[in-house]
Write a protein that holds these residues in place. Structure first.
Motif, PDB file in Angstrom:
ATOM      1  N   LYS A  54      -1.510  70.153  61.253  1.00 41.21           N
ATOM      2  CA  LYS A  54      -0.307  69.773  61.993  1.00 41.21           C
ATOM      3  C   LYS A  54       0.113  70.871  62.975  1.00 41.21           C
ATOM      4  O   LYS A  54       1.280  70.955  63.345  1.00 41.21           O
ATOM      5  N   MET A  55      -0.838  71.670  63.417  1.00 39.23           N
ATOM      6  CA  MET A  55      -0.530  72.777  64.323  1.00 39.23           C
ATOM      7  C   MET A  55      -1.201  72.613  65.676  1.00 39.23           C
ATOM      8  O   MET A  55      -2.327  72.120  65.777  1.00 39.23           O
ATOM      9  N   MET A  56      -0.479  73.077  66.703  1.00 42.14           N
ATOM     10  CA  MET A  56      -1.001  73.109  68.062  1.00 42.14           C
ATOM     11  C   MET A  56      -0.701  74.474  68.676  1.00 42.14           C
ATOM     12  O   MET A  56       0.184  75.191  68.202  1.00 42.14           O
ATOM     13  N   ALA A  57      -1.439  74.817  69.719  1.00 38.83           N
ATOM     14  CA  ALA A  57      -1.211  76.079  70.432  1.00 38.83           C
ATOM     15  C   ALA A  57      -0.556  75.783  71.775  1.00 38.83           C
ATOM     16  O   ALA A  57      -0.880  74.800  72.436  1.00 38.83           O
ATOM     17  N   GLU A  58       0.365  76.643  72.157  1.00 41.57           N
ATOM     18  CA  GLU A  58       1.059  76.492  73.439  1.00 41.57           C
ATOM     19  C   GLU A  58       1.310  77.867  74.048  1.00 41.57           C
ATOM     20  O   GLU A  58       1.175  78.896  73.385  1.00 41.57           O
ATOM     21  N   THR A  59       1.697  77.857  75.320  1.00 39.59           N
ATOM     22  CA  THR A  59       2.124  79.107  75.964  1.00 39.59           C
ATOM     23  C   THR A  59       3.591  79.072  76.373  1.00 39.59           C
ATOM     24  O   THR A  59       4.211  80.118  76.533  1.00 39.59           O
ATOM     25  N   ASP A  60       4.164  77.886  76.569  1.00 33.86           N
ATOM     26  CA  ASP A  60       5.520  77.740  77.095  1.00 33.86           C
ATOM     27  C   ASP A  60       5.673  78.478  78.419  1.00 33.86           C
ATOM     28  O   ASP A  60       6.761  78.894  78.796  1.00 33.86           O
ATOM     29  N   GLY A  61       4.546  78.685  79.117  1.00 32.82           N
ATOM     30  CA  GLY A  61       4.600  79.356  80.398  1.00 32.82           C
ATOM     31  C   GLY A  61       5.519  78.655  81.379  1.00 32.82           C
ATOM     32  O   GLY A  61       5.704  77.439  81.298  1.00 32.82           O
ATOM     33  N   PRO A  62       6.115  79.432  82.264  1.00 30.87           N
ATOM     34  CA  PRO A  62       5.891  80.861  82.539  1.00 30.87           C
ATOM     35  C   PRO A  62       6.722  81.826  81.700  1.00 30.87           C
ATOM     36  O   PRO A  62       6.888  82.983  82.087  1.00 30.87           O
ATOM     37  N   TRP A  63       7.267  81.374  80.569  1.00 32.51           N
ATOM     38  CA  TRP A  63       8.006  82.275  79.700  1.00 32.51           C
ATOM     39  C   TRP A  63       7.166  83.521  79.417  1.00 32.51           C
ATOM     40  O   TRP A  63       5.981  83.419  79.098  1.00 32.51           O
ATOM     41  N   ALA A  64       7.781  84.688  79.514  1.00 32.83           N
ATOM     42  CA  ALA A  64       7.058  85.953  79.348  1.00 32.83           C
ATOM     43  C   ALA A  64       7.103  86.421  77.897  1.00 32.83           C
ATOM     44  O   ALA A  64       8.080  86.195  77.186  1.00 32.83           O
ATOM     45  N   PHE A  65       6.045  87.114  77.472  1.00 33.32           N
ATOM     46  CA  PHE A  65       5.932  87.578  76.103  1.00 33.32           C
ATOM     47  C   PHE A  65       5.833  89.097  76.031  1.00 33.32           C
ATOM     48  O   PHE A  65       5.613  89.783  77.031  1.00 33.32           O
ATOM     49  N   GLU A  66       6.002  89.594  74.810  1.00 38.35           N
ATOM     50  CA  GLU A  66       5.958  91.032  74.555  1.00 38.35           C
ATOM     51  C   GLU A  66       4.613  91.397  73.913  1.00 38.35           C
ATOM     52  O   GLU A  66       3.637  90.679  74.055  1.00 38.35           O
ATOM     53  N   GLY A  67       4.594  92.495  73.187  1.00 40.66           N
ATOM     54  CA  GLY A  67       3.365  92.927  72.520  1.00 40.66           C
ATOM     55  C   GLY A  67       2.260  93.164  73.513  1.00 40.66           C
ATOM     56  O   GLY A  67       2.489  93.747  74.594  1.00 40.66           O
ATOM     57  N   PRO A  68       1.040  92.698  73.232  1.00 43.63           N
ATOM     58  CA  PRO A  68      -0.086  92.918  74.149  1.00 43.63           C
ATOM     59  C   PRO A  68       0.033  92.147  75.457  1.00 43.63           C
ATOM     60  O   PRO A  68      -0.759  92.374  76.378  1.00 43.63           O
ATOM     61  N   PHE A  69       1.023  91.260  75.542  1.00 44.23           N
ATOM     62  CA  PHE A  69       1.207  90.449  76.746  1.00 44.23           C
ATOM     63  C   PHE A  69       2.336  90.964  77.635  1.00 44.23           C
ATOM     64  O   PHE A  69       2.658  90.338  78.643  1.00 44.23           O
ATOM     65  N   LYS A  70       2.926  92.072  77.276  1.00 49.44           N
ATOM     66  CA  LYS A  70       4.067  92.608  78.017  1.00 49.44           C
ATOM     67  C   LYS A  70       3.700  92.856  79.474  1.00 49.44           C
ATOM     68  O   LYS A  70       2.642  93.423  79.785  1.00 49.44           O
ATOM     69  N   ASN A  71       4.572  92.399  80.367  1.00 49.94           N
ATOM     70  CA  ASN A  71       4.416  92.563  81.817  1.00 49.94           C
ATOM     71  C   ASN A  71       3.204  91.819  82.384  1.00 49.94           C
ATOM     72  O   ASN A  71       2.769  92.093  83.501  1.00 49.94           O
TER      73      ASN A  71
END
Length: 255
Positions: free
Chosen positions: A197-214
């Motif tokens: 019951k799981m899917m993957a998304e990005t919700d782009g262009p919402w920005a993320f932290e961690g290794p995706f920062k900036n």
């Protein structure tokens, strides 16, 4: 070539140039479910779907904004009705959890509008994409159960054990964003949720932290997200990727 589906992205918020670059850079085969925020957003997403056949548009009204006027609601529903055969789902719709932390607003109008969208999803046998987190979850579940909705997708879901249990008991789907890589709350939730019951998304262009920062949000980030899912579920990356892909393909009836 690996196949991915971004289950929730706001393509209408990217420029044409950004989209051309994004699609040119993809290292895998991709489909995208692009959700809408209002009438103009719906129109742009439909236009993009007519250019790019791998784009699957969902039409709705994002709840984290002021309620539309009666005329605007009428125009939106009339337009959606005219284009219902071209949409993959109803969405993004739900309740304004974050807006309520900034403003003193009443939920009644939002609940009424959400129920109208739920009725559309039921009438047209369409999946529905939901923005509903934490204490809003029981309210939304009440409406979904009232109308016997089966194909409900709670995007970027966050909630307590009772909310998670209720979603699981109803066979509702959730999706995780790239924050699964660095957010313990999301990792713990995913650990307990059924993989089918799981899917993957990005919700782009919402920005993320961690290794995706900036870094600009890009569907390629899903590979990192699914790798983390595989670690949490203690399965191979390919098993996680294939399961998430098949879940999303089936849920949204993607060819």
């Amino acid at each position: 070539m690996d196949k991915y589906i971004d289950a929730h992205i706001h393509l209408d918020k990217y420029s044409n140039e950004e989209l051309k670059k994004m699609f040119h850079e993809l290292p895998f085969q991709l489909s995208l479910v692009t959700v809408s925020c209002d009438l103009e957003s719906c129109k742009r997403n439909l236009a993009l779907a007519e250019i790019y056949p791998f784009v699957k548009p969902a039409f709705g009204f994002h709840p984290e904004q002021g309620l539309p006027s009666d005329n605007d609601i009428s125009d939106l529903f009339s337009w959606i009705n005219a284009h219902k055969d071209q949409m993959a789902a109803v969405g993004e719709v739900g309740l304004p959890y974050y807006l309520r932390s900034e403003e003193d607003i009443k939920l009644d109008g939002y609940i009424e509008l959400l129920e109208e969208f739920i009725k559309l999803a039921k009438r047209w046998d369409k999946p529905i994409v939901l923005h509903a987190v934490y204490e809003d979850t029981p309210v939304v579940c009440d409406l979904l159960e009232k109308h016997s909705i089966k194909k409900a997708h709670f995007h970027w879901f966050k909630g307590d054990i009772s909310a998670v249990s209720r979603l699981i008991s109803n066979d509702y789907s959730i999706s995780f964003t790239p924050d699964i890589v660095y957010e313990k709350e999301i990792q713990n939730l995913i650990r307990d949720y059924p993989l089918d019951k799981m899917m993957a998304e990005t919700d782009g262009p919402w920005a993320f932290e961690g290794p995706f920062k900036n870094k600009p949000t890009h569907p390629a980030m899903m590979a990192h997200s699914i790798s983390t899912l595989a670690e949490i579920k203690e399965i191979s990356f390919n098993s996680a990727l294939n399961q998430v892909y098949e879940n999303t393909k089936s849920f949204y009836n993607i060819d």
